[in-house]
Design a protein around this motif. Structure first.
Motif, PDB file in Angstrom:
ATOM      1  N   LEU A   4      62.345  88.980  -5.252  1.00  0.00           N
ATOM      2  CA  LEU A   4      62.300  90.141  -4.529  1.00  0.00           C
ATOM      3  C   LEU A   4      62.136  91.343  -5.564  1.00  0.00           C
ATOM      4  O   LEU A   4      62.848  91.430  -6.451  1.00  0.00           O
ATOM      5  CB  LEU A   4      63.464  90.311  -3.502  1.00  0.00           C
ATOM      6  N   TYR A   5      61.129  92.210  -5.249  1.00  0.00           N
ATOM      7  CA  TYR A   5      60.970  93.231  -6.438  1.00  0.00           C
ATOM      8  C   TYR A   5      60.825  94.531  -5.430  1.00  0.00           C
ATOM      9  O   TYR A   5      60.218  94.597  -4.564  1.00  0.00           O
ATOM     10  CB  TYR A   5      59.498  93.050  -6.809  1.00  0.00           C
ATOM     11  N   ALA A   6      61.147  95.599  -6.264  1.00  0.00           N
ATOM     12  CA  ALA A   6      61.092  97.012  -6.048  1.00  0.00           C
ATOM     13  C   ALA A   6      59.593  97.639  -6.781  1.00  0.00           C
ATOM     14  O   ALA A   6      59.442  97.336  -7.922  1.00  0.00           O
ATOM     15  CB  ALA A   6      62.174  97.781  -6.454  1.00  0.00           C
ATOM     16  N   TYR A   7      58.557  98.081  -5.954  1.00  0.00           N
ATOM     17  CA  TYR A   7      57.507  98.610  -6.647  1.00  0.00           C
ATOM     18  C   TYR A   7      57.457 100.219  -6.363  1.00  0.00           C
ATOM     19  O   TYR A   7      57.798 100.591  -5.294  1.00  0.00           O
ATOM     20  CB  TYR A   7      56.466  98.026  -5.903  1.00  0.00           C
ATOM     21  N   VAL A   8      56.984 100.985  -7.437  1.00  0.00           N
ATOM     22  CA  VAL A   8      56.837 102.321  -7.338  1.00  0.00           C
ATOM     23  C   VAL A   8      55.326 102.562  -7.607  1.00  0.00           C
ATOM     24  O   VAL A   8      54.830 102.179  -8.474  1.00  0.00           O
ATOM     25  CB  VAL A   8      57.578 103.244  -8.345  1.00  0.00           C
ATOM     26  N   ALA A   9      54.840 103.460  -6.557  1.00  0.00           N
ATOM     27  CA  ALA A   9      53.313 103.407  -6.630  1.00  0.00           C
ATOM     28  C   ALA A   9      53.179 105.370  -6.573  1.00  0.00           C
ATOM     29  O   ALA A   9      53.936 106.013  -6.048  1.00  0.00           O
ATOM     30  CB  ALA A   9      52.656 103.314  -5.619  1.00  0.00           C
ATOM     31  N   ASP A  10      52.255 105.638  -7.728  1.00  0.00           N
ATOM     32  CA  ASP A  10      52.111 107.185  -7.637  1.00  0.00           C
ATOM     33  C   ASP A  10      51.113 107.801  -6.608  1.00  0.00           C
ATOM     34  O   ASP A  10      50.940 106.783  -5.786  1.00  0.00           O
ATOM     35  CB  ASP A  10      51.564 107.501  -9.073  1.00  0.00           C
ATOM     36  N   LYS A  11      51.075 108.885  -6.564  1.00  0.00           N
ATOM     37  CA  LYS A  11      50.254 109.701  -5.337  1.00  0.00           C
ATOM     38  C   LYS A  11      49.001 109.245  -5.395  1.00  0.00           C
ATOM     39  O   LYS A  11      48.178 109.260  -4.271  1.00  0.00           O
ATOM     40  CB  LYS A  11      50.391 111.107  -5.301  1.00  0.00           C
ATOM     41  N   ARG A  12      48.357 108.409  -6.440  1.00  0.00           N
ATOM     42  CA  ARG A  12      47.097 107.859  -6.496  1.00  0.00           C
ATOM     43  C   ARG A  12      47.013 106.520  -5.837  1.00  0.00           C
ATOM     44  O   ARG A  12      46.003 106.049  -5.872  1.00  0.00           O
ATOM     45  CB  ARG A  12      46.433 108.200  -7.798  1.00  0.00           C
ATOM     46  N   GLY A  13      48.093 106.040  -5.797  1.00  0.00           N
ATOM     47  CA  GLY A  13      48.107 104.554  -5.333  1.00  0.00           C
ATOM     48  C   GLY A  13      48.178 103.492  -6.633  1.00  0.00           C
ATOM     49  O   GLY A  13      48.290 102.315  -6.374  1.00  0.00           O
TER      50      GLY A  13
END
Length: 752
Positions: A41-50
């Motif tokens: 299981l992972y946590a992902y961070v996406a910026d405002k441009r995806g």
């Protein structure tokens, strides 16, 4: 006082935020989240441009990010999902995460910690990772010898792209290029203009060829009504209720109408390329090259899609050293919407600059490359071990020496029909010491693989030619006229040899000087170097030898050459050559670094299959035949079987065979109009029982109960259908005519 407290609290809260916003954020899953046993299981961070800017694995119930609270509050989004397979890492973005069902975390901070009470069960499952074969062919109609001939286009660069429409409702909340309201408004106006033309819609045209690149407009423009009127006749009719929605004046209603009716409306968007950059996302997945047959393919590994796979293809060809676009049609009308994996995308190129396929092979050095028997049976795909036995079915094995795997992966296809040997010589041949070649054959085992002693090699004779094109141009079109040179045979009897052609056609002395004054090229760098009708031979195992040498006093003299001269097609890529293995060489006993011949074994078996359905027979349900007046009850010429009890059965039997078991079969019993299955069918190899049918004494047999056959019918008629398929091949196709066999019979069950 409350105002003072709130003010103080606000000040102190602000001070706390200032402290916490520079700490890395921790995501903490509760014990009730359901993730306690989750792996990967992972946590992902996406910026405002995806763009995914961070991925961190959970350790236990916590994931420690590098991102701070301040960074996450700057419009970044946080997701929880399974770890991405390595093959997907290059295409991972926020859109992909959402398609695959990632869970977006609500960013309710407690200091620098985000507590997650629960996660959806689907998030705890591994990624669904699908393999989709995208495949197709490139071809062009060439004017050859006055006739239009469709031929493959090889070594072309094929750009395979995935298309998504931005008209998604409800859409994934990621817009790299939001569709502005003025675009929606203009499209609505265009449909309104079209609705006033009142023309009957003929079929949509199919334009092919290069198209110009379109630019994104920065603002509204007036609709060119004249252009609309001119092209409207090529469009399908729009139902009145759809048109009302499209011209409603409500941007949201127009969006929904286009989304719900895109399959009907995209031909209209073909007329308006200025809008395509707003309406469609077209991402290039890969670039592949077409092979000598014009075939191209790619395996697309995709996450679970939120919608269908849409494929768009455009093509470049190398012309005079430059890659030139020769096929790039309109995007929406030439996208394969809802692409079905494995469906051929067949493209016909029309650009007059595209030449016939020469495979682009540039074989450097002194080499003789045996490419294949026929188009596909390469040497390394032909079994050479006499002792090799392959398990086929039901524990039964076959010795498969000399057989190939181009028809059956078990490598149990013998050869038959006309065998053509494809050969290619490198640009280092001929030389003063090697000017000619020849093929010989030797029968070393009979049809049942018993050894034959004392057999002598026989030269494969007959005329061999190598063809070339004389290319002229008139009326803006190239014309190709086929000419040929004869390579031999030279000499006579067992002393014959064949000339090795020059790589550069302009250096080939057999080409007339009048042709050399024109534009000419070999039709292909390889050629059919020998041909043999295997029907003229006895079935059995043969050794074929390719020898190199010279002609001396009208007789062929074999020359030993370095082993590396003899090449065969690479096992995994037939467009490349590799050194022939030692077991495929006749090593020179006087110099083991040299070989006298390329030598390999080929199993020839032209025997036909047999297919005979026996009469259906009535049984007592316990394995015994039923007799009436001493005569068994069988279907016979009239086809009727009279049954007297539902406890009885029917014995169904047939012969499906090949003398050496090189065949498969399919058998089925159909009742009435075939809407009520009987459940009686079998398919497999002819050498053992399968699917409930036992093989004994040459017959496949199964006893079937009367109730199973009848189903809900009190009486019924049945058709028995048997097909037996030969495994023999000529190296290009499976041989059918004169090899396959079939039979059809019928019977009926009646209790009256």
């Amino acid at each position: 006082m409350p105002k003072i407290l709130n003010r103080v609290g606000g000040i102190h809260g602000g001070m706390k935020m200032k402290t916490q916003e520079h700490k890395p954020v921790t995501i903490r899953l509760s014990a009730e989240s359901g993730a306690g046993e989750a792996k990967n299981l992972y946590a992902y961070v996406a910026d405002k441009r995806g763009k995914v800017i961070e991925s961190v694995p959970f350790k236990g119930l916590e994931a420690q990010l590098r991102s701070t609270r301040g960074e996450l509050e700057g419009q970044a989004k946080l997701y929880i999902a399974q770890g991405v397979p390595s093959q997907a890492a290059s295409k991972l973005n926020e859109r992909t995460l959402l398609k695959a069902g990632a869970y977006q975390v609500v960013q309710n901070f407690s200091g620098h910690v985000i507590d997650v009470l629960r996660v959806p069960a689907a998030v705890l499952q591994p990624w669904i990772w699908n393999n989709c074969l995208i495949t197709g062919h490139l071809s062009k109609d060439f004017l050859i010898d006055g006739q239009s001939v469709n031929q493959p286009v090889c070594n072309a660069r094929v750009h395979i792209c995935e298309v998504e429409t931005e008209f998604v409702f409800p859409h994934i909340p990621i817009y790299y290029r939001p569709i502005p309201d003025w675009v929606i408004s203009e499209i609505s106006e265009r449909f309104a203009s079209l609705s006033q033309l009142n023309v009957a819609p003929p079929p949509i045209p199919d334009p092919i060829g290069p198209i110009s690149q379109t630019l994104i407009s920065t603002g509204p423009r007036p609709a060119p009504a004249a252009s609309l009127k001119m092209k409207a006749a090529a469009l399908p009719e729009i139902p009145a209720h759809v048109l009302r929605s499209l011209t409603s004046g409500s941007a949201e209603t127009v969006r929904q109408a286009i989304y719900a009716n895109h399959a009907l409306l995209y031909p209209y968007f073909c007329l308006w390329p200025i809008y395509w950059p707003w309406l469609y996302t077209c991402d290039e997945e890969t670039v592949v090259y077409s092979d000598c047959n014009g075939h191209f393919e790619m395996w697309e590994n995709t996450f679970s899609e939120d919608g269908p796979l849409n494929i768009y293809v455009w093509v470049e060809v190398n012309i005079n050293g430059q890659w030139v676009t020769v096929y790039r049609p309109s995007l929406p009308c030439h996208t394969w919407w809802n692409y079905t994996c494995g469906t051929d995308i067949n493209i016909k190129v029309t650009d007059p600059r595209v030449m016939p396929c020469d495979c682009g092979i540039n074989a450097h050095g002194e080499l003789a490359w045996f490419r294949s028997i026929g188009e596909s049976a390469t040497a390394l795909h032909i079994e050479q071990s006499d002792a090799n036995a392959v398990s086929v079915q039901g524990g039964v094995s076959l010795f498969n020496v000399g057989c190939t795997d181009i028809i059956d992966a078990k490598r149990i296809s013998p050869f038959g029909g006309t065998l053509n040997f494809k050969l290619l010589f490198g640009d280092g041949l001929p030389t003063a010491g090697v000017t000619h070649y020849r093929w010989t054959r030797t029968r070393i085992k009979d049809a049942n693989l018993n050894d034959i002693f004392g057999a002598s090699p026989q030269v494969i004779n007959g005329q061999v030619a190598k063809t070339y094109f004389v290319i002229t141009q008139s009326g803006g079109q190239f014309h190709f006229e086929t000419h040929a040179i004869t390579l031999g045979a030279e000499g006579s009897g067992q002393d014959i040899g064949y000339r090795i052609p020059q790589w550069d056609i302009y250096n080939e002395p057999l080409v007339p000087s009048t042709d050399k004054a024109l534009t000419i090229q070999w039709t292909s760098p390889d050629f059919w170097s020998a041909s043999i009708d295997s029907h003229a031979l006895d079935d059995g195992l043969y050794r074929f030898d390719l020898e190199l040498g010279t002609m001396s006093a009208g007789a062929f003299q074999v020359v030993a050459v370095p082993k590396a001269v003899f090449q065969v097609s690479d096992y995994s890529n037939s467009g490349n050559s590799v050194n022939a293995p030692d077991y495929d060489l006749h090593i020179d006993s006087g110099n083991t670094a040299h070989a006298l011949a390329l030598s390999f074994k080929v199993r020839i078996d032209n025997a036909p299959c047999s297919a005979v359905i026996q009469n259906a027979e009535l049984t007592d349900g316990a394995g015994h035949l039923v007799y009436v007046n001493g005569v068994p009850v069988v279907s016979g010429k009239c086809g009727f079987i009279h049954y007297t009890s539902l406890a009885q059965g029917v014995r169904i039997s047939f012969n499906a065979s090949h003398p050496r078991n090189f065949a498969t079969f399919s058998f089925g019993v159909i009742k009435g109009n075939n809407t009520d299955p009987t459940g009686v069918s079998a398919s497999g190899y002819v050498l053992s029982g399968v699917d409930g049918f036992a093989l004994s004494g040459g017959l496949f047999t199964q006893d079937v109960s009367v109730p199973q056959l009848l189903g809900t019918c009190p009486q019924a008629a049945f058709s028995e259908n048997l097909n037996v398929y030969a495994l023999a091949t000529d190296g290009t196709y499976r041989l059918q005519s004169g090899y396959d066999a079939s039979d059809v019979k019928a019977f009926a069950l009646s209790n009256t």
